[in-house]
Design an enzyme around this catalytic site. Structure first.
Site, PDB file in Angstrom:
ATOM      1  N   ASP A  10       0.755  -1.031  -0.050  1.00 50.77           N
ATOM      2  CA  ASP A  10      -0.174   0.038   0.001  1.00 50.77           C
ATOM      3  C   ASP A  10       0.859   1.134   0.086  1.00 50.77           C
ATOM      4  O   ASP A  10       2.125   1.105   0.488  1.00 50.77           O
ATOM      5  CB  ASP A  10      -0.742  -0.051   1.305  1.00 50.77           C
ATOM      6  CG  ASP A  10      -1.542   1.331   1.464  1.00 50.77           C
ATOM      7  OD1 ASP A  10      -2.119   1.789   0.477  1.00 50.77           O
ATOM      8  OD2 ASP A  10      -1.322   1.802   2.565  1.00 50.77           O
ATOM      9  N   ASP A  12      -0.254   4.941   0.848  1.00 49.75           N
ATOM     10  CA  ASP A  12      -0.435   6.077   1.831  1.00 49.75           C
ATOM     11  C   ASP A  12      -0.779   5.604   3.255  1.00 49.75           C
ATOM     12  O   ASP A  12      -1.465   4.626   3.285  1.00 49.75           O
ATOM     13  CB  ASP A  12      -1.929   6.885   1.401  1.00 49.75           C
ATOM     14  CG  ASP A  12      -1.878   7.526   0.244  1.00 49.75           C
ATOM     15  OD1 ASP A  12      -2.333   7.259  -0.924  1.00 49.75           O
ATOM     16  OD2 ASP A  12      -1.017   8.711   0.289  1.00 49.75           O
ATOM     17  N   GLU A  56     -13.743  10.817  -3.697  1.00 50.77           N
ATOM     18  CA  GLU A  56     -14.814  10.165  -3.083  1.00 50.77           C
ATOM     19  C   GLU A  56     -14.915  10.870  -1.468  1.00 50.77           C
ATOM     20  O   GLU A  56     -15.828  11.130  -0.979  1.00 50.77           O
ATOM     21  CB  GLU A  56     -14.729   8.568  -2.849  1.00 50.77           C
ATOM     22  CG  GLU A  56     -14.668   7.761  -3.996  1.00 50.77           C
ATOM     23  CD  GLU A  56     -13.626   7.862  -5.087  1.00 50.77           C
ATOM     24  OE1 GLU A  56     -12.553   8.563  -4.470  1.00 50.77           O
ATOM     25  OE2 GLU A  56     -13.645   7.335  -6.030  1.00 50.77           O
ATOM     26  N   ARG A  57     -13.660  11.018  -1.050  1.00 51.08           N
ATOM     27  CA  ARG A  57     -13.777  11.744   0.333  1.00 51.08           C
ATOM     28  C   ARG A  57     -14.412  13.174   0.287  1.00 51.08           C
ATOM     29  O   ARG A  57     -14.918  13.685   1.006  1.00 51.08           O
ATOM     30  CB  ARG A  57     -12.334  11.829   0.807  1.00 51.08           C
ATOM     31  CG  ARG A  57     -12.231  12.048   2.260  1.00 51.08           C
ATOM     32  CD  ARG A  57     -10.533  11.888   2.633  1.00 51.08           C
ATOM     33  NE  ARG A  57     -10.364  10.601   2.500  1.00 51.08           N
ATOM     34  CZ  ARG A  57      -9.030  10.053   1.993  1.00 51.08           C
ATOM     35  NH1 ARG A  57      -8.132  11.093   1.403  1.00 51.08           N
ATOM     36  NH2 ARG A  57      -8.792   8.817   1.772  1.00 51.08           N
ATOM     37  N   THR A 125      -4.552   5.801  -4.093  1.00 51.54           N
ATOM     38  CA  THR A 125      -4.138   7.027  -4.351  1.00 51.54           C
ATOM     39  C   THR A 125      -3.986   7.404  -6.039  1.00 51.54           C
ATOM     40  O   THR A 125      -3.738   6.208  -6.601  1.00 51.54           O
ATOM     41  CB  THR A 125      -3.107   7.694  -3.807  1.00 51.54           C
ATOM     42  OG1 THR A 125      -2.866   8.960  -3.842  1.00 51.54           O
ATOM     43  CG2 THR A 125      -1.647   6.900  -4.325  1.00 51.54           C
TER      44      THR A 125
HETATM   45  C1  XBP Z   1      -5.155   6.430   0.552  1.00 53.75           C
HETATM   46  C2  XBP Z   1      -6.440   6.912   0.147  1.00 53.75           C
HETATM   47  C3  XBP Z   1      -6.201   8.132  -1.033  1.00 53.75           C
HETATM   48  C4  XBP Z   1      -5.467   9.252  -0.425  1.00 53.75           C
HETATM   49  C5  XBP Z   1      -5.747  10.558  -1.223  1.00 53.75           C
HETATM   50  O1  XBP Z   1      -4.553   5.384  -0.174  1.00 53.75           O
HETATM   51  O2  XBP Z   1      -7.628   6.648   0.668  1.00 53.75           O
HETATM   52  O3  XBP Z   1      -7.270   8.391  -1.612  1.00 53.75           O
HETATM   53  O4  XBP Z   1      -5.961   9.448   0.859  1.00 53.75           O
HETATM   54  O5  XBP Z   1      -5.104  10.285  -2.515  1.00 53.75           O
HETATM   55  P1  XBP Z   1      -4.064   3.848  -0.040  1.00 53.75           P
HETATM   56  P2  XBP Z   1      -5.993  10.666  -3.786  1.00 53.75           P
HETATM   57  O6  XBP Z   1      -3.921   3.954   1.666  1.00 53.75           O
HETATM   58  O7  XBP Z   1      -4.706   3.044  -0.638  1.00 53.75           O
HETATM   59  O8  XBP Z   1      -2.485   4.238  -0.752  1.00 53.75           O
HETATM   60  O9  XBP Z   1      -6.638  12.135  -3.590  1.00 53.75           O
HETATM   61  O10 XBP Z   1      -5.045  10.554  -4.943  1.00 53.75           O
HETATM   62  O11 XBP Z   1      -7.333   9.485  -4.039  1.00 53.75           O
HETATM   63 MG    MG Z   2      -2.948   2.991   3.371  1.00 50.97          MG
END
Ligand code: XBP
Ligand code: MG
Length: 264
Positions: A10, A12, A56-57, A125
């Site tokens: 993963d 983030d 989506e957030r 992300t």
């Molecule tokens: C974490 C997420 C991502 C980031 C924001 O992704 O939910 O959406 O918060 O990035 P992961 P974007 O933990 O799966 O890496 O705005 O590009 O979506």
């Molecule tokens: Mg993550």
């Protein structure tokens, strides 16, 4: 007999602690640039992280924390425009070197490469966030270390759905039983387990109190020699930091509970 053939990371919260001082700051800069009086403080952002995916957030925030917008407002267009601006700000933060990798990540990636264990990314992300983070922290050539970078909108459903991990497995041409995933959140763990992949969790400030039922182990971080992890769940034996032999033992225990591990 199954052997460990690939690690699926993963991004983030796992490769780097990107949310509080990265994505959240980028969103706030995009709001200010658009002349909106929206501001996502650390606590509110922690609540909004329940929803994976920046677009989506944003929609979740608009539907639950903001007064309904006038019917004349093109809310889809607004979300898309704000997310494009936010991504630009996130890329600026990343390329300025303000988002470092978490402890142990570079060491583990290099060790896996040296021992022929394949690497992949499975993240919600935006893809350019991934390549920017890898380039800024490990150099542009590190993008080629990964046999698959499964990111963002390349699948119909984001985490906690398993789609992104199924997509990564397909790109790798591997069975889930030949892999381990590394995650930081409950949404991420549900996604990797949903794809049948045993998973190590390394928590962060936003996720440490979440439910990680089903994880192979839950640690505070990967750690480094001399700066070890705390074990929050599972059996780490005498290890104090995560290296490939740690992961192989974890994999063997999950795959062969009776102990006939196929550790090369
Ligand atoms: C974490 C997420 C991502 C980031 C924001 O992704 O939910 O959406 O918060 O990035 P992961 P974007 O933990 O799966 O890496 O705005 O590009 O979506
Ligand atoms: Mg993550």
């Amino acid at each position: 007999m199954w052997t460990l053939k690939a690690l699926l990371f993963d991004v983030d919260g796992t490769l780097a602690d990107t949310e509080r001082d990265g994505h959240r700051v980028a969103f706030n800069r995009a709001f200010a640039e658009a002349g909106l009086d929206w501001h996502w403080g650390e606590a509110l952002y922690g609540k909004l992280l329940k929803v994976s995916g920046g677009k989506e957030r944003l929609r979740y925030f608009m539907d639950n924390w903001q007064p309904k917008m006038d019917a004349s407002v093109d809310t889809d267009g607004l979300v898309a425009a704000l997310h494009r601006a936010k991504t630009r700000h996130f890329l600026e933060l990343t390329s300025a070197g303000l988002i470092p990798l978490r402890p142990g990540v570079e060491r583990l990636l290099r060790e896996a490469r040296a021992e022929g264990v394949r690497l992949a990314i499975a993240t919600t992300t935006t893809p350019e966030n991934v390549t920017a983070l890898l380039s800024a922290t490990l150099g542009e050539q590190s993008i080629g270390w990964f046999d698959a970078i499964a990111a963002g909108d390349c699948v119909p459903r984001k985490k906690p759905a398993p789609d992104i991990y199924f997509h990564a497995l397909k790109r790798l041409g591997l069975d889930a039983k030949e892999c381990l995933a590394l995650e930081d959140s409950d949404n991420g763990l549900k996604s990797s387990l949903g794809a049948g992949i045993d998973t190590l969790v390394t928590v962060n400030g936003y996720t440490e109190k979440q439910d990680f039922t089903g994880a192979a182990a839950v640690l505070s971080q990967l750690g480094e020699p001399g700066s070890g992890f705390d074990v929050l769940a599972g059996d780490a034996g005498t290890a104090t930091f995560v290296d490939l032999s740690f992961l192989r033992r974890l994999f063997a225990r999950r795959r062969f509970p009776s102990g006939q591990a196929a550790i090369p």
